[in-house]
Design a protein around this motif. Sequence first.
Motif, PDB file in Angstrom:
ATOM      1  N   GLU A  96      31.842  33.918  21.846  1.00  0.00           N
ATOM      2  CA  GLU A  96      30.954  34.805  22.598  1.00  0.00           C
ATOM      3  C   GLU A  96      29.947  35.508  21.693  1.00  0.00           C
ATOM      4  N   ARG A  97      30.324  35.721  20.449  1.00  0.00           N
ATOM      5  CA  ARG A  97      29.460  36.484  19.546  1.00  0.00           C
ATOM      6  C   ARG A  97      29.079  35.749  18.270  1.00  0.00           C
ATOM      7  N   ARG A  98      29.178  34.410  18.250  1.00  0.00           N
ATOM      8  CA  ARG A  98      28.848  33.648  17.044  1.00  0.00           C
ATOM      9  C   ARG A  98      28.221  32.309  17.431  1.00  0.00           C
ATOM     10  N   PHE A  99      27.391  31.785  16.520  1.00  0.00           N
ATOM     11  CA  PHE A  99      26.836  30.456  16.732  1.00  0.00           C
ATOM     12  C   PHE A  99      26.618  29.780  15.388  1.00  0.00           C
ATOM     13  N   ILE A 100      26.569  28.448  15.426  1.00  0.00           N
ATOM     14  CA  ILE A 100      26.363  27.618  14.244  1.00  0.00           C
ATOM     15  C   ILE A 100      24.939  27.092  14.306  1.00  0.00           C
ATOM     16  N   HIS A 101      24.218  27.227  13.187  1.00  0.00           N
ATOM     17  CA  HIS A 101      22.827  26.757  13.165  1.00  0.00           C
ATOM     18  C   HIS A 101      22.405  26.493  11.726  1.00  0.00           C
ATOM     19  N   ALA A 102      21.327  25.742  11.590  1.00  0.00           N
ATOM     20  CA  ALA A 102      20.751  25.482  10.271  1.00  0.00           C
ATOM     21  C   ALA A 102      19.804  26.626   9.961  1.00  0.00           C
ATOM     22  N   TYR A 103      20.190  27.439   9.021  1.00  0.00           N
ATOM     23  CA  TYR A 103      19.426  28.626   8.664  1.00  0.00           C
ATOM     24  C   TYR A 103      18.371  28.252   7.640  1.00  0.00           C
ATOM     25  N   GLU A 104      17.111  28.448   8.004  1.00  0.00           N
ATOM     26  CA  GLU A 104      15.997  28.038   7.145  1.00  0.00           C
ATOM     27  C   GLU A 104      16.125  28.635   5.752  1.00  0.00           C
ATOM     28  N   GLN A 105      15.831  27.836   4.749  1.00  0.00           N
ATOM     29  CA  GLN A 105      15.911  28.199   3.334  1.00  0.00           C
ATOM     30  C   GLN A 105      17.346  28.374   2.851  1.00  0.00           C
ATOM     31  N   ALA A 106      18.340  27.963   3.647  1.00  0.00           N
ATOM     32  CA  ALA A 106      19.735  28.137   3.229  1.00  0.00           C
ATOM     33  C   ALA A 106      20.538  26.890   3.575  1.00  0.00           C
ATOM     34  N   ALA A 107      21.330  26.958   4.637  1.00  0.00           N
ATOM     35  CA  ALA A 107      22.241  25.867   4.995  1.00  0.00           C
ATOM     36  C   ALA A 107      22.700  26.052   6.438  1.00  0.00           C
ATOM     37  N   VAL A 108      23.529  25.133   6.898  1.00  0.00           N
ATOM     38  CA  VAL A 108      24.174  25.301   8.199  1.00  0.00           C
ATOM     39  C   VAL A 108      25.249  26.375   8.018  1.00  0.00           C
ATOM     40  N   VAL A 109      25.163  27.390   8.864  1.00  0.00           N
ATOM     41  CA  VAL A 109      26.049  28.544   8.756  1.00  0.00           C
ATOM     42  C   VAL A 109      26.527  28.965  10.143  1.00  0.00           C
ATOM     43  N   THR A 110      27.538  29.803  10.150  1.00  0.00           N
ATOM     44  CA  THR A 110      27.951  30.502  11.365  1.00  0.00           C
ATOM     45  C   THR A 110      27.381  31.905  11.265  1.00  0.00           C
ATOM     46  N   SER A 111      26.656  32.308  12.295  1.00  0.00           N
ATOM     47  CA  SER A 111      26.024  33.636  12.299  1.00  0.00           C
ATOM     48  C   SER A 111      26.483  34.441  13.498  1.00  0.00           C
ATOM     49  N   PRO A 112      26.487  35.762  13.358  1.00  0.00           N
ATOM     50  CA  PRO A 112      26.773  36.604  14.518  1.00  0.00           C
ATOM     51  C   PRO A 112      25.638  36.477  15.537  1.00  0.00           C
ATOM     52  N   LEU A 113      25.989  36.448  16.791  1.00  0.00           N
ATOM     53  CA  LEU A 113      24.989  36.399  17.864  1.00  0.00           C
ATOM     54  C   LEU A 113      24.655  37.847  18.228  1.00  0.00           C
ATOM     55  N   VAL A 114      23.974  38.485  17.302  1.00  0.00           N
ATOM     56  CA  VAL A 114      23.612  39.903  17.443  1.00  0.00           C
ATOM     57  C   VAL A 114      22.505  40.031  18.493  1.00  0.00           C
ATOM     58  N   PRO A 115      22.247  41.249  18.967  1.00  0.00           N
ATOM     59  CA  PRO A 115      21.228  41.422  20.003  1.00  0.00           C
ATOM     60  C   PRO A 115      19.872  40.809  19.676  1.00  0.00           C
ATOM     61  N   SER A 116      19.446  40.840  18.410  1.00  0.00           N
ATOM     62  CA  SER A 116      18.138  40.268  18.077  1.00  0.00           C
ATOM     63  C   SER A 116      18.121  38.754  18.278  1.00  0.00           C
ATOM     64  N   TRP A 117      19.244  38.078  18.115  1.00  0.00           N
ATOM     65  CA  TRP A 117      19.330  36.646  18.440  1.00  0.00           C
ATOM     66  C   TRP A 117      19.520  36.473  19.948  1.00  0.00           C
ATOM     67  N   ARG A 118      20.433  37.208  20.532  1.00  0.00           N
ATOM     68  CA  ARG A 118      20.783  37.040  21.954  1.00  0.00           C
ATOM     69  C   ARG A 118      19.565  37.183  22.862  1.00  0.00           C
ATOM     70  N   ARG A 119      18.694  38.142  22.591  1.00  0.00           N
ATOM     71  CA  ARG A 119      17.539  38.349  23.476  1.00  0.00           C
ATOM     72  C   ARG A 119      16.500  37.242  23.338  1.00  0.00           C
ATOM     73  N   ARG A 120      16.614  36.406  22.327  1.00  0.00           N
ATOM     74  CA  ARG A 120      15.673  35.301  22.134  1.00  0.00           C
ATOM     75  C   ARG A 120      16.181  33.974  22.724  1.00  0.00           C
ATOM     76  N   ILE A 121      17.372  33.971  23.294  1.00  0.00           N
ATOM     77  CA  ILE A 121      17.887  32.744  23.903  1.00  0.00           C
ATOM     78  C   ILE A 121      16.994  32.361  25.078  1.00  0.00           C
ATOM     79  N   SER A 122      16.481  31.138  25.030  1.00  0.00           N
ATOM     80  CA  SER A 122      15.582  30.675  26.093  1.00  0.00           C
ATOM     81  C   SER A 122      16.187  29.546  26.911  1.00  0.00           C
ATOM     82  N   GLY A 123      17.313  29.032  26.488  1.00  0.00           N
ATOM     83  CA  GLY A 123      17.962  27.962  27.238  1.00  0.00           C
ATOM     84  C   GLY A 123      19.370  27.733  26.744  1.00  0.00           C
ATOM     85  N   VAL A 124      20.245  27.419  27.679  1.00  0.00           N
ATOM     86  CA  VAL A 124      21.634  27.060  27.380  1.00  0.00           C
ATOM     87  C   VAL A 124      21.856  25.684  27.969  1.00  0.00           C
ATOM     88  N   PHE A 125      22.350  24.770  27.147  1.00  0.00           N
ATOM     89  CA  PHE A 125      22.524  23.386  27.572  1.00  0.00           C
ATOM     90  C   PHE A 125      23.910  22.893  27.154  1.00  0.00           C
TER      91      PHE A 125
END
Length: 149
Positions: A115-144
């Motif tokens: 509910e509060r984490r996601f896996i993504h390729a973080y630019e300039q770094a690597a594939v990581v698990t990140s917290p789905l903090v409000p600044s990420w959550r409000r930018r979600i434009s689609g769930v598939f």
Amino acid sequence: MTDIASTGIANDVLRLAEGWIDTPYRHQASLKGVGCDCLGLIRGIWRELYGQEPERPPPYAPDWAERGGGDRLMEAALRHFGPPLPLVEARPGDVLLFRWRPQLAAKHAGILCGERRFIHAYEQAAVVTSPLVPSWRRRISGVFRFPER
């Protein structure tokens, strides 16, 4: 968003996505352990699930969403995953698309892993698990959801 136990394809997606963690960030790449960007992560998981990609993306520049017009990432998601799901129905294993501003094209993707984490390729770094903090959550434009095999 629900955090219910995932079943079927979702378990496979999560297991595969976790296998990509620490893969270095490489623009346009999609090779586990070698390099990928956010689209490359989704493409790689798709290949592992189904054997081949439904289509190969054309070459794209890092600023493709700002220059290209249209909403190509969202359009591709609609073609291959089907209609988006309501955010409240998101569950682990689902693909999340993000847009930085409402009027801009979707430009980032990841896999919900709780509910509060996601896996993504973080630019300039690597594939990581990140917290789905409000600044990420409000930018979600689609769930598939990945289609069943």
